[in-house]
Design a protein around this motif. Structure first.
Motif, PDB file in Angstrom:
ATOM      1  N   HIS A  31       0.621  -1.111   0.146  1.00 17.46           N
ATOM      2  CA  HIS A  31      -0.013   0.202  -0.492  1.00 17.46           C
ATOM      3  C   HIS A  31       1.178   0.942  -0.165  1.00 17.46           C
ATOM      4  CE1 HIS A  31      -2.970  -3.008   1.513  1.00 17.46           C
ATOM      5  NE2 HIS A  31      -3.761  -2.170   0.860  1.00 17.46           N
ATOM      6  N   LYS A  98     -16.245  -2.033  -1.469  1.00 17.30           N
ATOM      7  CA  LYS A  98     -16.046  -3.295  -0.574  1.00 17.30           C
ATOM      8  C   LYS A  98     -16.260  -3.296   1.210  1.00 17.30           C
ATOM      9  CE  LYS A  98     -11.298  -5.277   0.654  1.00 17.30           C
ATOM     10  NZ  LYS A  98      -9.998  -5.038   1.102  1.00 17.30           N
ATOM     11  N   GLN A 110     -15.201   0.401   1.925  1.00 20.24           N
ATOM     12  CA  GLN A 110     -14.093   1.084   1.612  1.00 20.24           C
ATOM     13  C   GLN A 110     -13.821   1.436  -0.211  1.00 20.24           C
ATOM     14  OE1 GLN A 110     -11.006  -1.199   0.880  1.00 20.24           O
ATOM     15  NE2 GLN A 110      -9.525   0.396   1.773  1.00 20.24           N
ATOM     16  N   SER A 112     -12.828   0.896  -3.599  1.00 18.84           N
ATOM     17  CA  SER A 112     -11.274   0.471  -3.900  1.00 18.84           C
ATOM     18  C   SER A 112     -11.533  -0.192  -5.899  1.00 18.84           C
ATOM     19  CB  SER A 112     -11.459  -1.071  -3.436  1.00 18.84           C
ATOM     20  OG  SER A 112      -9.518  -1.336  -3.753  1.00 18.84           O
ATOM     21  N   HIS A 142      -4.106  -1.427  -8.334  1.00 19.26           N
ATOM     22  CA  HIS A 142      -5.614  -0.147  -8.448  1.00 19.26           C
ATOM     23  C   HIS A 142      -5.489   0.571  -7.229  1.00 19.26           C
ATOM     24  CE1 HIS A 142      -6.606  -3.338  -5.150  1.00 19.26           C
ATOM     25  NE2 HIS A 142      -6.743  -2.481  -4.159  1.00 19.26           N
ATOM     26  N   GLU A 144      -7.368   2.999  -3.849  1.00 21.86           N
ATOM     27  CA  GLU A 144      -8.465   2.915  -2.659  1.00 21.86           C
ATOM     28  C   GLU A 144      -8.240   3.969  -2.120  1.00 21.86           C
ATOM     29  OE1 GLU A 144      -7.295  -1.294  -2.213  1.00 21.86           O
ATOM     30  OE2 GLU A 144      -6.282  -0.895  -0.575  1.00 21.86           O
ATOM     31  N   GLU A 172      -2.482   0.347  -4.272  1.00 19.07           N
ATOM     32  CA  GLU A 172      -2.048  -1.176  -3.969  1.00 19.07           C
ATOM     33  C   GLU A 172      -1.498  -2.074  -5.104  1.00 19.07           C
ATOM     34  OE1 GLU A 172      -5.268  -3.326  -1.632  1.00 19.07           O
ATOM     35  OE2 GLU A 172      -3.627  -5.351  -2.298  1.00 19.07           O
ATOM     36  N   TYR A 290     -18.538  -6.936  -2.902  1.00 19.69           N
ATOM     37  CA  TYR A 290     -17.883  -6.334  -4.017  1.00 19.69           C
ATOM     38  C   TYR A 290     -18.939  -5.520  -4.728  1.00 19.69           C
ATOM     39  CZ  TYR A 290     -13.119  -6.092  -2.465  1.00 19.69           C
ATOM     40  OH  TYR A 290     -11.274  -6.069  -1.953  1.00 19.69           O
TER      41      TYR A 290
END
Ligand code: ADP
Ligand code: MG
Length: 500
Positions: A31, A98, A110, A112, A142, A144, A172, A290
């Motif tokens: 991250h 998420k 979150q 994402s 990705h 997020e 990430e 998701y």
């Protein structure tokens, strides 16, 4: 993700067990906090160290009816990072929710990216020393949001929540399971951090939490099927990453050799004990449910947007390293060390080219990676952060090249600059302090004759074994106070001793 083995088993990274060799397999999810003034979906500041909840907008606090608006700068940074990782950039990507509950996640989810990330497959090259170069696959990158932070140690019976980080943009970066030992894993983190810093897309500061790694570790018989992995969460130092992997691999090997099996679980590394411990098992794992965030349109851009960013990318570490080897004749190792940080590479180049001259790149590299690096280390600094200026390095190298000072003299001048004359000009220091090396050895000729007369044994020895000459050079050099020109001294001694 479909697991493909891209590496040939290397006995160097095998671990001995009671029942034969084992091989570690490692994949990382890093991250990295995006360098950007404001958050991913709001205009709040991302400044580190602000008072709790100073940087929280209605969006970050998830007030009802607030709508996220994508921050274009974060998108640019993710694409630039993708380009730096030689990765496929996806012109269409999707933001998903998420879903999970946590007190420091006011939205209850979150935002994402799941199935369609902004960046696809890429690679990172690692220089493992010697001739060993390996390529580590990147699976995806990705965007997020980060969550807030719960604070449990401020009050005896209350917890607090700081939402300053809530909504901050993270990238990430997921690697393929291509790493095979803790050294490779550390080299990967270090190289990734170098690339991010060159790009200016993440400051890579692991202590402040702007870069942290989830490390997936499994073991198997060399070249065999992939084993069940455990994920070590939130490791915030490269050194700890190495320690955590060593411990975890050993733990798994012991279980397997005792006939047990590995439970897929999430673990935490405790630097105090040097051990990993279970945090939650896969059975308790979340089902995040998701789904595409209905508040956000798919993220779309065209090739021109990507090309524009690609055009303005800085020279990347691999390219810089190759150029240093070619242009300055430095060793691959020196080039690697010099290019670890962009500012240090610039510092080195400024010294090589100082005053429009073109001096010996190897001589400059020896000084920068040798005595200057040693001094920088002792101060906890990088070479470019020391008080020694590129012009001073250039001055010292020029004095050595002209034969005015020896390499020992160069060290002395550097020490004087460090300890006494931070602004000193090397030529001036040499002049004032009488550091010039002595090429005219007339002054110490008598002493040399004495040394020869007093050591008949060595005189006899040097006839049979020319390497003994070094002993005479050492003695005579001492007599000259270290100032004799070594070459001139060598010549004179050979003549006097009647060798060659
Ligand atoms: P998830 O989405 O469940 O976290 P992924 O398949 O996306 O799982 O993989 C996450 C990380 O775990 C990746 O970095 C991948 O390389 C690594 N990984 C997957 N399988 C293994 C394994 N058997 N051993 C070590 N690392 C693995
Ligand atoms: Mg994961």
């Amino acid at each position: 993700m479909t697991l493909i083995d891209t590496r040939t088993p290397n006995p160097k990274s095998f671990i001995k067990g009671a029942r034969g060799d084992w091989e570690i397999v490692i994949g990382m999810e890093v991250h990295a906090q995006v360098t950007s003034e404001s958050k991913l979906f709001s205009g709040s500041s991302t400044e580190f160290g602000s008072p709790p909840n100073a940087n929280v907008s209605f969006v970050d606090a998830a007030m009802p009816g607030m709508l996220p608006v994508i921050n274009a700068e974060c998108v640019r940074q993710a694409v630039r990072t993708g380009l730096g990782l030689k990765a496929k950039i996806n012109k269409r990507s999707i933001f998903d929710r998420k879903n999970y509950f946590y007190p420091d996640l006011p939205q209850g989810y979150q935002i994402s990216q799941f199935k369609d990330p902004i960046v696809g497959e890429g690679s990172v090259f690692l220089d493992m020393g010697g001739d060993e170069h390996i390529e580590i696959g990147i699976e995806r990158l990705h965007l997020e949001q980060d969550a807030g932070k719960s604070i449990h140690d401020q009050h005896p019976n209350m917890s607090f929540v700081d939402l300053n980080r809530s909504g901050v943009a993270l990238m990430e970066i997921v690697s393929k399971p291509d790493l095979r030992n803790s050294d490779e894993a550390k080299a990967y983190l270090s190289k990734l951090r170098t690339i991010l810093r060159y790009l200016g897309t993440c400051d890579g500061n692991m202590e402040e939490g702007s870069m942290r790694a989830d490390i997936n570790v499994s073991v198997r018989k060399p070249g065999g099927e992939f084993g069940t992995r455990c994920e070590i969460k939130n490791v915030n130092s490269i050194r700890f990453a190495g320690q955590a992997i060593e411990f975890e691999a050993r733990r798994q090997i012991d279980i397997l050799e005792d006939g047990g099996k590995i439970d897929q679980e999430t673990r935490l590394y405790d630097p105090k004990t040097g051990e990993t411990r279970s945090m939650r098992s896969k059975e308790e794992a979340h089902d995040y449910r998701y789904f595409p965030d209905p508040d956000l349109l798919p993220l779309e851009f065209d090739q021109a947007f990507i090309d524009e960013l690609a055009q303005h990318l800085p020279e990347l570490p691999d390219d810089k390293q190759a150029r240093f080897i070619k242009e300055y004749g430095v060793t691959p190792y020196d080039a690697m060390v010099l290019t670890l940080e962009r500012e240090s590479a610039d510092y080195y180049e400024a010294a090589v080219k100082f005053g429009g001259a073109k001096r010996d790149g190897k001589a400059v590299a020896n000084l920068v990676n040798g005595d200057i690096a040693a001094f920088a280390n002792s101060q906890g600094l990088s070479v470019f952060e020391t008080q020694i200026k590129p012009g001073q390095i250039a001055g010292i190298v020029d004095l050595v090249a002209a034969g005015t000072i020896s390499s020992k003299g160069a060290k002395d001048v550097l020490q004087i600059i460090i300890a006494e004359e931070p602004e000193g000009d090397p030529a001036d220091i040499v002049e004032r302090r009488g550091l010039k090396q002595v090429t005219d050895l007339g002054a110490i000729e008598a002493v040399i004759d004495e040394i020869i007369a007093a050591n008949p044994g060595q005189v006899a020895a040097v006839k049979a074994k020319p390497t003994v000459l070094g002993w005479f050079v050492g003695q005579a050099m001492k007599a000259s106070g270290g100032k004799a020109n070594p070459q001139a001294l060598n010549e004179l001694l050979k003549k006097k001793l009647g060798i060659e």
